[in-house]
Enzyme design. Structure first.
Site, PDB file in Angstrom:
ATOM      1  CE  LYS A 166      29.568 -13.576 -59.834  1.00 23.78           C
ATOM      2  NZ  LYS A 166      29.649 -12.236 -60.500  1.00 23.78           N
ATOM      3  CE  LYS A 171      32.112 -11.144 -55.839  1.00 24.41           C
ATOM      4  NZ  LYS A 171      31.962  -9.926 -56.659  1.00 24.41           N
TER       5      LYS A 171
HETATM    6  N1  C2G Z   1      35.333  -3.004 -60.204  1.00 26.15           N
HETATM    7  C1  C2G Z   1      36.242  -1.964 -60.343  1.00 26.15           C
HETATM    8  N2  C2G Z   1      36.822  -1.442 -59.238  1.00 26.15           N
HETATM    9  C2  C2G Z   1      36.515  -1.924 -58.002  1.00 26.15           C
HETATM   10  C3  C2G Z   1      35.579  -2.970 -57.859  1.00 26.15           C
HETATM   11  C4  C2G Z   1      34.988  -3.501 -58.992  1.00 26.15           C
HETATM   12  O1  C2G Z   1      36.538  -1.509 -61.462  1.00 26.15           O
HETATM   13  N3  C2G Z   1      37.128  -1.364 -56.905  1.00 26.15           N
HETATM   14  C5  C2G Z   1      34.717  -3.550 -61.419  1.00 26.15           C
HETATM   15  C6  C2G Z   1      35.034  -5.028 -61.642  1.00 26.15           C
HETATM   16  O2  C2G Z   1      36.284  -5.166 -62.295  1.00 26.15           O
HETATM   17  C7  C2G Z   1      33.863  -5.453 -62.533  1.00 26.15           C
HETATM   18  C8  C2G Z   1      32.709  -4.560 -62.038  1.00 26.15           C
HETATM   19  O3  C2G Z   1      33.315  -3.477 -61.297  1.00 26.15           O
HETATM   20  O4  C2G Z   1      34.137  -5.131 -63.897  1.00 26.15           O
HETATM   21  C9  C2G Z   1      31.754  -5.307 -61.141  1.00 26.15           C
HETATM   22  O5  C2G Z   1      32.500  -5.864 -60.079  1.00 26.15           O
HETATM   23  P1  C2G Z   1      31.834  -7.074 -59.236  1.00 26.15           P
HETATM   24  O6  C2G Z   1      30.444  -6.704 -58.881  1.00 26.15           O
HETATM   25  O7  C2G Z   1      32.805  -7.461 -58.166  1.00 26.15           O
HETATM   26  O8  C2G Z   1      31.750  -8.205 -60.356  1.00 26.15           O
HETATM   27  P2  C2G Z   1      32.411  -9.656 -60.317  1.00 26.15           P
HETATM   28  O9  C2G Z   1      31.985 -10.362 -59.084  1.00 26.15           O
HETATM   29  O10 C2G Z   1      33.836  -9.457 -60.605  1.00 26.15           O
HETATM   30  O11 C2G Z   1      31.627 -10.387 -61.502  1.00 26.15           O
HETATM   31  O12 C2G Z   1      31.102 -12.751 -65.562  1.00 26.15           O
HETATM   32  C10 C2G Z   1      31.793 -11.720 -64.899  1.00 26.15           C
HETATM   33  C11 C2G Z   1      31.425 -11.662 -63.434  1.00 26.15           C
HETATM   34  O13 C2G Z   1      30.013 -11.597 -63.278  1.00 26.15           O
HETATM   35  C12 C2G Z   1      32.107 -10.463 -62.788  1.00 26.15           C
END
Ligand code: C2G
Length: 130
Positions: free
Chosen positions: A44, A46
C-alpha cells in the site's frame, strides 16, 4: 447477530480510528477488523510505526473490536466476508465507492471520515519534538 467487517492499517491509533470503529460496531453486534500486515502495508506504500503484532494487540484492547484478522492482499475481502459471514462492510469515506463490488455479497457502508486527524500528521508532529 449482525456481523460487521472493516479493514485498515490502524497505525499510531487516534480518535479518527476510534470514531470509525465505534460507528462500525454500532451497525451490528460483532466487529471484525482486517488489519493490514507489514508486508501488505509495503504494497500500500505505507510503513507503519508499530508492527502488525503491536497494532493487533492495540486493536484487540478496544471495546468495539471483537476479532482481528490479517489483511495481506487487496483481493481477500469477498472470501473474508463469506468465511466470517459478514453482513456489512464498512470503510471511512476516503474509500467512498472504492469497494462497491462487495455489494454483491453484503451491505456496503462508507462512514464520514473524522476531520483534522491522521496518523501521518501525528507522526510528523512527533518528529518536531526534540
Ligand atoms: N479513518 C477515519 N478518519 C480518519 C482516519 C482514518 O475515519 N481521520 C478511517 C479510514 O477511512 C479507514 C480506517 O479509519 O476506514 C483505517 O484507516 P487507515 O488505518 O488509514 O486504513 P487504510 O490505510 O486506509 O487501509 O483494504 C483497505 C485498506 O486496508 C484501508
Amino acid at each position: 447477530m449482525k456481523r460487521v467487517i472493516t479493514y485498515g492499517t490502524y497505525d499510531v491509533l487516534h480518535f479518527g480510528h476510534i470514531n470509525l470503529l465505534k460507528r462500525a460496531k454500532a451497525l451490528g453486534d460483532y466487529l471484525i477488523v482486517g488489519l493490514s500486515t507489514d508486508e501488505f502495508n509495503a504494497i500500500k506504500g505505507k510503513k507503519s510505526f508499530y508492527s502488525y503484532e503491536q497494532r493487533k494487540k492495540i486493536l484487540e484492547a478496544i471495546r468495539y473490536v471483537d476479532l482481528v484478522i490479517p489483511e495481506d492482499n487487496w483481493g481477500q475481502k469477498i472470501k473474508d466476508i463469506k468465511e466470517y459471514k459478514a453482513d456489512i462492510f464498512v470503510m471511512g469515506s476516503d474509500w467512498e465507492n472504492k469497494f462497491n463490488e462487495l455489494k454483491e455479497v453484503c451491505e456496503v457502508v462508507y462512514l464520514p471520515r473524522t476531520e483534522d486527524v491522521s496518523s501521518t500528521e501525528t507522526k510528523e508532529y512527533l518528529k518536531t519534538l526534540n
